[in-house]
Design a protein around this motif. Structure first.
Motif, PDB file in Angstrom:
ATOM      1  N   PRO B   6       0.997  -1.322   0.053  1.00 38.22           N
ATOM      2  CA  PRO B   6       0.065   0.022  -0.113  1.00 38.22           C
ATOM      3  C   PRO B   6       0.885   1.207  -0.013  1.00 38.22           C
ATOM      4  N   ILE B   7       0.380   2.269  -0.711  1.00 42.35           N
ATOM      5  CA  ILE B   7       0.692   3.687  -0.308  1.00 42.35           C
ATOM      6  C   ILE B   7       0.476   4.099   0.672  1.00 42.35           C
ATOM      7  N   PHE B  77       4.255  10.110   2.126  1.00 41.48           N
ATOM      8  CA  PHE B  77       4.261  11.492   2.444  1.00 41.48           C
ATOM      9  C   PHE B  77       3.124  11.739   3.406  1.00 41.48           C
ATOM     10  N   ILE B  78       3.134  13.178   3.675  1.00 44.04           N
ATOM     11  CA  ILE B  78       2.182  13.582   4.683  1.00 44.04           C
ATOM     12  C   ILE B  78       1.465  14.864   4.265  1.00 44.04           C
ATOM     13  N   VAL B  79       0.134  14.714   4.546  1.00 41.40           N
ATOM     14  CA  VAL B  79      -0.835  15.930   4.127  1.00 41.40           C
ATOM     15  C   VAL B  79      -1.280  16.394   5.738  1.00 41.40           C
ATOM     16  N   GLY B  80      -1.089  17.632   5.882  1.00 41.11           N
ATOM     17  CA  GLY B  80      -1.617  18.249   7.201  1.00 41.11           C
ATOM     18  C   GLY B  80      -0.591  18.782   7.880  1.00 41.11           C
ATOM     19  N   GLY B  81      -1.010  19.159   9.198  1.00 39.92           N
ATOM     20  CA  GLY B  81      -0.649  20.197   9.808  1.00 39.92           C
ATOM     21  C   GLY B  81      -1.667  21.155   9.635  1.00 39.92           C
ATOM     22  N   ILE B 304       2.755  11.163  -7.994  1.00 42.37           N
ATOM     23  CA  ILE B 304       2.982   9.583  -7.759  1.00 42.37           C
ATOM     24  C   ILE B 304       2.862   9.117  -9.007  1.00 42.37           C
ATOM     25  N   LYS B 305       1.820   9.522  -9.571  1.00 42.64           N
ATOM     26  CA  LYS B 305       1.610   8.797 -11.069  1.00 42.64           C
ATOM     27  C   LYS B 305       2.491   9.167 -11.919  1.00 42.64           C
ATOM     28  N   ARG B 306       2.754  10.309 -11.975  1.00 39.70           N
ATOM     29  CA  ARG B 306       4.007  10.860 -12.996  1.00 39.70           C
ATOM     30  C   ARG B 306       5.108  10.248 -12.686  1.00 39.70           C
ATOM     31  N   THR B 310       6.876   5.552  -5.839  1.00 39.11           N
ATOM     32  CA  THR B 310       6.612   6.640  -4.339  1.00 39.11           C
ATOM     33  C   THR B 310       8.105   6.909  -3.913  1.00 39.11           C
ATOM     34  N   ASP B 311       9.008   6.736  -4.637  1.00 39.20           N
ATOM     35  CA  ASP B 311      10.409   7.346  -4.397  1.00 39.20           C
ATOM     36  C   ASP B 311      10.440   8.664  -3.868  1.00 39.20           C
ATOM     37  N   LYS B 312      10.766   8.843  -2.611  1.00 39.83           N
ATOM     38  CA  LYS B 312      10.151  10.039  -1.955  1.00 39.83           C
ATOM     39  C   LYS B 312      11.024  11.456  -2.856  1.00 39.83           C
ATOM     40  N   ALA B 313      12.274  11.068  -3.167  1.00 41.12           N
ATOM     41  CA  ALA B 313      12.882  12.214  -3.759  1.00 41.12           C
ATOM     42  C   ALA B 313      12.335  12.639  -5.082  1.00 41.12           C
TER      43      ALA B 313
END
Ligand SMILES: Nc1ncnc2c1ncn2[C@@H]1O[C@H](COP(=O)(O)OP(=O)(O)OP(=O)(O)O)[C@@H](O)[C@H]1O
Ligand SMILES: Nc1ncnc2c1ncn2[C@@H]1O[C@H](COP(=O)(O)OP(=O)(O)OP(=O)(O)O)[C@@H](O)[C@H]1O
Ligand SMILES: [Mg+2]
Ligand SMILES: [Mg+2]
Lengths: 310, 361, 291, 243, 254
Positions: B6-7, B77-81, B304-306, B310-313
């Motif tokens: 899973p992502i 990845f993180i969404v939020g704050g 991510i699709k592009r 999910t390689d973070k860099a």
């Protein structure tokens, strides 16, 4: 873990020494550090509340003063970080000493109210002076530099906090079983009896208040350096209550209770993190149930049970 | 073999506490789209897993949870704050660990100076201030009173307003503040009323405060134009302020006036789609904050699709090169120097007419 | 300038009356049990939120209000029965923690069931302000002030003039001795919680048109109410009212004449100052412990 | 040697009463009876359990085992206030006046369970017994001297119109004149037919007014008999009368 | 040479109540001095004034010639003044032994920093005080309760515990407020003996007591108070036969 025995300290030291080797990753290490920091603050607070019997509902204010001294002084005034930490503790100590005399004329809920007010005033100042403190959004904190040695990363902080915790437990145990500590407990039991026996009640209250405030300030500094970012919520009323709750859940007037209370209540929000909106309810229910079934706190209740069986 | 792992989507939002008003629709939105995407086969054939923690509007809690997301949950990845404080307390951690981070907070400090891993495809307080001042100039207003909330949102808004006011020839004749939980602002408004130079009042706050200010204004017979920043342009505000709301200005993204949006508006489709889905699922009105969660989340999904993984860099680089993304908040064009990507006119100026928000002319 | 001053006074009195109502709830429970019920603010919130809920559910206003008072009263009874009674005689701080825990539960449950939105109900007698000396006073403020006045009179009569009131006081001073004169102390505690909760809820309903309501308004109101009760002198009904009005007036004049940023800090500074000279608040009872 | 008469007119009958503080048993199986109209004294050293016994009788101290029958009814499970309503009133050790309340309110509260019209008369009777209380009736009880508080506690207990009056060291801290006065009051009450259980350190006085007496030692009844008998008993004389 | 304690013109009122009115007396070193009088005469108030618990409205108190009126209790404790309380003041949060050890507070090093760092001198001092406290408990007849928690003692035991605590101060002057209240005649005799011993060891005793047998037996001099005023003062014999005293206080029995 009898309240006055040093055996508990050995056990805690052993656990602390082994812990980093069994924790799966640095998130848990981080949690352990937070527990340790809280435990030390609560030890100081318990000396004031549990042993001397003086309620404080504003202790987070002192934590906040230390934290922001460590953030603001190096950032805006170029102080060395270690100096800022000491400066913050000194300032907090002096402030505590100045307000102690009028505040400790008060008793019970009036004292609670006064300390609450003090904490709130500190919090409001931190929130409003956003030029320096970043306001409610807070500000970043530099790494702590002790005489040229920089402390950073969870590994280093873990050992620093662990050692500080052991020293604090040891010193607290020594203190409460000393004449000074007995004087404190006596003024809790009966102020007039303590006075007549020669306990300088005013001075004792001031000394223990200043001491626990400075404890809180230093640990506030350490929190700030460890987290690397600080907001005025460290100094707010809910945080004061959280600290108070740790004292009571662990056990009023119990040294080991302070540690246990801090550990349990630091872990609890993490344990409840997946409750989807029910966290507050669960937290409240746990608090109330705990107080109903172990009103004297976890450690004293376990002690009593232990004694009974033997 | 194809990667079926899973992502992991990490999120830390203020679902309770002072900012619950913002955090709740944000979380709802994330949950809804993670579910939807999973139903339609996931992303790159991989399911999504949302790992969320509530920071209870407390920045220091956010810091602890961020560590947990990064170290223990190992999110992609993180969404939020939700708030600036929470965001800023997480920034050092994501920067160190190297995790793409989409903040939902409002203050401009999040993306200025630019931080390598930190993005924020949602409007800032600076844009809000500029947008209001442009409108004021248009109506010939130059001397105003600033009434800001003492929350992080309000304080940062005040600071940005002060910084950009000069550019638009706006001067503050009087500055006052109120607490986010205050129940009466008449003393401050009385002072404003007594100052004869004031041509308009600019309120920087969100939640119930602006509604009370609006009511108090009318009670005191203060008839100056009343401007609100972004964040209140919803039905709720009109319900709370009642008839007093009539004529009040507020900023809002296109999402808030989706129904009345021109058919050729580029945002029409996105806004309508989001609003429909949200209303159906949660039986409540949309808010701009939920919309921001949508925008930020899909910018990463697109990236991510592009990248095809999910390689973070690589994902980070892809986010940074987002161009022409049409979101609920406007068109987003990221560059290495701009990790926000929105322009001033992404916010619309609304006004209450006959108990409804309409675009101000 | 007079108009401005009067406006600050009106503003202070309105806000102060709200604090006073909350403070009276504290007083009631304190007088029966010596407990400071830190959940008192949540009952104020419950009153407002339930009034909103019942009116939205289509009930006529009077019925909605009656229910919004009755339900919190029942909750108050449950709270006493299940959280306070089992820990009879516990230390002050234990009780503080329990009431704080209860407040979390109530707040959390309301948040989960009634949502996080802010709501309001229409003002009882319209929104058109009454102009006095150039200053505006909303009719709802009069409702709040009037409600406070009635409640304080009733409470004063109860504690000063009725044996049931004295029995309540006696229970807080010495539970054992109260039992020995035949007071059913459990019942007294139960009633005090029921009354205080109902009172809090009534306050919540009266103020909602002015302050609006949401699941988290109880924290601030509870805190201010506590401050007012202590300032006035714990246990004194008139003290609670004077304390509440004073806090409200200090806040509004501080916001008006000094600094709106520090208007929340200034009352605390003044209160610390007042307590320094009057360590038992303005109308607190004298210490009578003899050695 | 038990002198208890198993007569039907026993007003109070206690069997096997056990009471404990935590794990420490303060009463280890007390059996005791009081007949209507009798004055019974309970004597014993410090810590023998006298106060604990009275508190358990009144229901403010939990009873771990045993039964209490009063006026033909088993009251073992009743709450303290229900026992007061049935006529068991106590003047407690350490006086326990309601400090911040006025003296008059304290006295009035003594009649809390009563609804009759004679309360006012009874208040006057208490004032007649202790005039100083009338003088100070509007002052807070907490400001009274120790002895004055003792009088107040006694007056308060009498306001309940007890069928059984429990007195825990009523003469403690009273001036000699008043000690006599208290014993006179007890004698008067006795002559009016009131049933009294008297705990006293003033063993001379107590045995003097009591019809019967019990000796309590560390939670057990070790002796009982008529007041005169016990006053002559050499063990009692040595242990409690200091002769 | 001046008396150990000299009180003159001492007054204190509460609201309208003149609890103590221009009372004066002298106590010479080494004697047992008793204060008697009806309930509410002002005896306890007198003690409270002399030991610094209350501040006098007027008058002077001299200890060894030095004025001490208005001085806090702590200061008086330093000068060797100890007392017990009519309304018990026992620290219920501590053990019985610790209560007595508190009495010896001034004889110990009370520095909190040294204590926290566990200086050996502090430990040793504490050790010896604990032993002495245990002896004192034995002395007042509580030998069996050395390890007991204070809140598990009965009323009479607590009264004695207070005496032990007062003695732990090693006082020059000790004030005992109704030490025999709550004790039976046998126990009262024990306490009387105890007071005699204390007195013999050179401590000056000031005693308030309603047990006339004990007062008459022990006292070198007696002050009789009534309505806040000194009614008379003299030896046991003089007081016993004073008709005013008989009328106001003693009654026919004495
Ligand atoms: N709260 C308590 N906790 C634990 N033990 C207690 C408590 N109260 C009394 N005790 C113990 O119970 C026993 C009986 O005490 P009680 O007070 O009934 O004695 P008493 O006969 O009334 O003595 P006194 O003449 O001193 O009043 C004593 O051994 C005492 O130590
Ligand atoms: N703090 C106080 N507030 C009000 N009145 C007081 C106070 N202290 C003492 N009094 C009053 O002063 C008078 C003297 O009281 P005090 O306690 O000195 O009497 P006492 O001689 O010790 O009596 P007893 O033998 O009954 O103990 C009493 O009438 C009492 O009501
Ligand atoms: Mg007893
Ligand atoms: Mg006295």
């Amino acid at each position: 873990m009898k309240n006055s025995s040093y055996a508990g300290l050995l056990i805690i030291a052993a656990i602390l020494a082994l812990l980093p080797f069994v924790l799966p990753n640095s998130f848990y290490l981080d949690l352990a550090i937070r527990m340790g920091i809280n435990a030390i603050i609560v030890l100081g607070l318990n000396l004031l509340i549990g042993f001397a019997g003086q309620i404080s509902l504003g202790h987070a204010g002192f934590v906040g003063l230390g934290a922001f001294a460590s953030a603001v002084l190096p950032h805006h005034f170029g102080w060395p970080t270690f100096g800022a930490m000491l400066g913050g503790a000194m300032f907090t100590g002096i402030l505590a000493a100045l307000v102690a005399r009028p505040i400790f004329k008060l008793k019970g809920h009036y004292l609670a109210m006064a300390t609450l007010g003090l904490g709130i005033i500190v919090n409001i100042v931190l929130r409003n002076e956003s030029e320096y403190t970043g306001g409610p959004d807070g500000m970043p904190v530099m790494a702590l530099d002790v005489l040229g040695f920089e402390i950073s990363g969870d590994d280093q902080w873990y050992w620093v906090v662990a050692i500080l915790l052991c020293i604090s437990i040891w010193a607290s145990l020594n203190l409460i079983n000393s004449p000074f500590g007995r004087g404190l407990r006596a003024l809790h039991g009966s102020e007039v009896a303590a006075r007549v026996a020669g306990v300088n009640v005013e001075r004792y209250k001031i000394v223990i208040f200043v001491m626990s405030a400075m404890f809180a300030s230093v640990m506030g500094s350490i929190t700030a350096h460890h987290v690397g970012f600080i907001t005025p919520s460290v100094a707010d009323f809910p945080h004061s209550i959280e600290l108070l709750t740790m004292v009571v859940v662990g056990g009023v007037a119990s040294v080991y209770g302070s540690v246990v209370g801090a550990v349990l209540l630091t872990a609890l929000p993490q344990a409840l993190a997946n409750f989807e909106g029910w966290e507050i309810v669960a937290y409240g229910v746990i608090l109330v149930t705990c107080m109903i079934f172990v009103p004297k706190g976890v450690v004293p209740t376990m002690n009593a049970k232990f004694k009974k069986e033997h | 073999a194809e990667n079926k792992e899973p992502i992991k989507v990490g999120s830390i939002l203020s679902v309770t506490g002072a900012a619950a008003y913002l955090g709740t629709p944000e979380l709802n939105t994330l949950q809804m789209y993670v579910d939807d995407l999973n139903k339609s086969g996931g992303v790159l054939g991989r399911p999504l897993q949302l790992i969320h923690y509530d920071d209870a509007s407390d920045a220091s809690k956010a810091n602890g949870f961020a560590k947990r997301l990064i170290e223990d949950d190992k999110v992609d990845f993180i969404v939020g704050g939700t708030t600036t404080g929470s965001t800023m307390s997480m920034v050092p951690l994501v920067e160190k660990a190297g995790v793409p981070f989409m903040s939902l907070a409002g203050a401009v400090v999040v993306v200025e100076p630019v931080k390598k891993w930190v993005f924020k495809a949602s409007t800032t307080d600076r844009i809000a201030a500029e947008r209001v001042f442009i409108d004021m100039r248009k109506r010939g207003i130059s001397k105003i009173a600033l009434l800001s909330e003492t929350s992080g949102f309000g304080q940062s808004g005040k600071k940005q307003s002060e910084e950009v006011a000069g550019k638009y020839g706006i001067t503050f004749v009087i500055k006052e503040t109120y607490g986010p939980k205050d129940t009466d602002m008449s003393p401050q408004l009385t002072k404003i009323k007594n100052n004869k130079d004031v041509q308009a009042v600019f309120v920087f706050g969100f939640g119930q405060g602006p509604a009370i200010v609006t009511k108090n204004c009318r009670q005191l017979g203060l008839d100056l134009p009343l401007y609100h920043a972004h964040g209140i342009g919803s039905e709720e505000f009109i319900n709370l302020a009642g008839p007093a709301a009539e004529g009040a200005y507020a900023l809002a993204p296109a999402l808030m006036i989706g129904d009345t949006l021109a058919a050729d508006d580029p945002q029409k489709a996105v806004v309508a789609g989001y609003a429909k889905a949200y209303r159906e699922r949660f039986k409540e009105d949309v808010s701009m904050f939920g919309g921001q969660a949508y925008d930020n989340f899909f910018i990463v999904i697109e990236a991510i699709k592009r990248v095809g993984g999910t390689d973070k860099a690589k994902v980070r680089d892809a986010i940074e090169s987002t161009k022409g993304f049409i979101g609920t908040g406007g068109e987003i064009n990221m560059t290495p120097d701009d990790h926000m990507g929105l322009s001033v006119d992404s916010l619309r100026m609304l006004v209450v007419k006959n108990g409804k928000w309409v675009e101000a002319k | 300038m007079l108009a401005t001053f009067v406006q600050f006074i009106f503003s202070g009195l309105t806000v102060g009356a709200i604090y006073a109502l909350v403070a009276l709830g504290f007083t009631l429970i304190y007088n029966a049990s010596g407990v400071i019920n830190f959940a008192q603010g949540e009952f104020v919130m419950l009153g407002g939120m339930l009034a909103v809920f019942f009116t939205h559910a289509g009930l006529p206003m009077p019925a909605a209000i009656a229910l919004a008072i009755a339900v919190p009263a029942v909750i108050g009874v449950l709270v006493e029965k299940f959280t306070i009674e089992p820990v009879k005689g516990a230390e002050t701080i234990t009780l503080i923690i329990i009431t704080l825990g209860v407040s979390l539960v109530i707040r959390g449950l309301v948040q989960v069931t009634l949502g996080k939105g802010t709501h309001t109900i229409p003002a009882f007698s319209g929104d058109a302000p009454i102009m006095v000396a150039g200053a505006a006073l909303t009719p709802q403020s009069l409702w709040v002030l009037g409600g406070t006045a009635i409640v304080v009179l009733v409470l004063w009569y109860f504690f000063a003039r009725t044996l049931a009131g004295k029995a309540m006081l006696a229970t807080s001073y010495n539970r054992i001795a109260s039992q020995l004169v035949g007071i059913n102390t459990n019942w007294v505690l139960l009633m005090s919680f029921a009354l205080a909760s109902a009172l809090g809820a009534l306050g919540g309903i009266l103020v909602t048109p002015i302050t609006l309501t949401s699941f988290d308004v109880g924290i601030m109101l509870g805190l201010k109410g506590f401050v007012a009760a202590v300032l006035g002198g714990l246990g004194s009904g008139p003290g609670a009212v004077i304390g509440g009005l004073l806090v409200g007036l200090i806040e509004s004049t501080a916001a008006g004449y000094l600094s709106s940023a520090y208007k929340d800090a200034i009352p605390f500074v003044l209160i610390l100052f007042i307590l320094f000279f009057m360590p038992r608040g303005l109308l607190g009872s004298k210490v009578t412990d003899r050695v | 040697m038990t002198a208890s008469i198993h007569a039907p007119e026993a007003l109070l009958r206690v069997r096997d009463m056990v009471s404990a503080y935590g794990r420490i048993k303060a009463l280890k199986g007390i059996a005791l009876e009081i007949n209507r109209g009798e004055t019974v004294a309970l004597i014993g050293a410090n810590g023998a359990g006298k106060t604990t016994f009275l508190r358990t009788l009144s229901g403010v101290q939990p009873m771990a085992a045993g039964t209490v029958a009063f006026d033909g009814e088993d009251i073992s499970r009743l709450r303290a206030d229900q026992r007061v309503a049935r006529g068991i009133c106590q003047c407690p050790e350490g006086r326990m006046v309601f400090g911040p309340l006025s003296i008059e309110d304290n006295i009035r509260l003594g009649a809390y369970t009563r609804k009759d019209a004679e309360i006012g008369d009874d208040i006057e009777k208490v004032y007649a017994m202790f005039p100083i209380l009338k003088q100070k009736r509007h002052l807070p009880a907490g400001s009274l001297s120790g002895g004055q508080q003792q009088m107040l506690a006694m007056g308060r207990a009498l306001m309940g119109r007890p069928k059984l009056l429990l007195l825990d060291e009523p003469s403690m801290g009273l001036a000699p004149l008043l000690v006599e006065e208290i014993f006179n009051v007890i004698r008067t009450l006795k002559s009016q037919g009131m049933t009294i259980l008297l705990v006293e350190q003033n063993a001379f006085g107590a045995l003097g007014v009591a019809d019967r007496a019990y000796v309590l030692e560390t939670g057990h009844v070790t002796l009982s008999g008529s007041g005169a008998e016990l006053a002559e008993n050499p063990d009692v004389r040595a242990a409690y009368l200091g002769m | 040479m001046a008396s150990l304690l000299e009180v003159s013109n001492l007054s204190k009122s509460f609201g309208g109540v003149h609890a103590v009115q221009s009372v004066g007396f002298k106590v010479d070193a080494g004697i047992v001095y008793s204060v008697i009088g009806p309930n509410g005469a002002g005896k306890t108030t007198l003690f409270n004034l002399i030991t610094g618990v209350y501040t006098p409205d007027a008058g002077s108190i001299r200890l060894n010639g030095e004025p001490i009126e208005g001085k806090p209790p702590t200061m008086l404790a330093r000068r060797g003044v100890a007392r017990t309380f009519q309304n018990l003041q026992v620290c219920m949060n501590m053990s019985a032994l610790e209560n007595v050890m508190v009495g010896a507070h001034l004889h110990l090093d009370r520095n909190p920093l040294k204590a926290a760092l566990r200086f050996p001198s502090i430990r040793r001092g504490d050790q010896s005080i604990a032993e002495r406290a245990a002896e004192l408990m034995d002395f007042v007849g509580l030998g069996k309760f050395v390890n007991a928690h204070a809140d598990s003692l009965s009323y009479g035991m607590l009264k004695r515990l207070e005496i032990a605590r007062a003695l732990a101060l090693k006082p020059r002057l000790i004030f005992l407020d109704e030490p025999a209240a709550g004790l039976n005649p046998k126990e009262t005799e024990g306490v009387a003996e105890l007071i005699r011993e204390v007195s013999n060891s050179g401590v000056t005793v000031v005693l308030v007591e309603h047990d006339m047998k004990m007062v008459m037996k022990l006292s070198d001099r007696i002050l009789v108070m009534d309505y806040g005023k000194a009614l008379t003062e003299g030896t046991a014999e003089e007081v016993r036969n004073n008709p005013q005293v008989i009328a106001a206080y003693l009654g026919a029995q004495a």
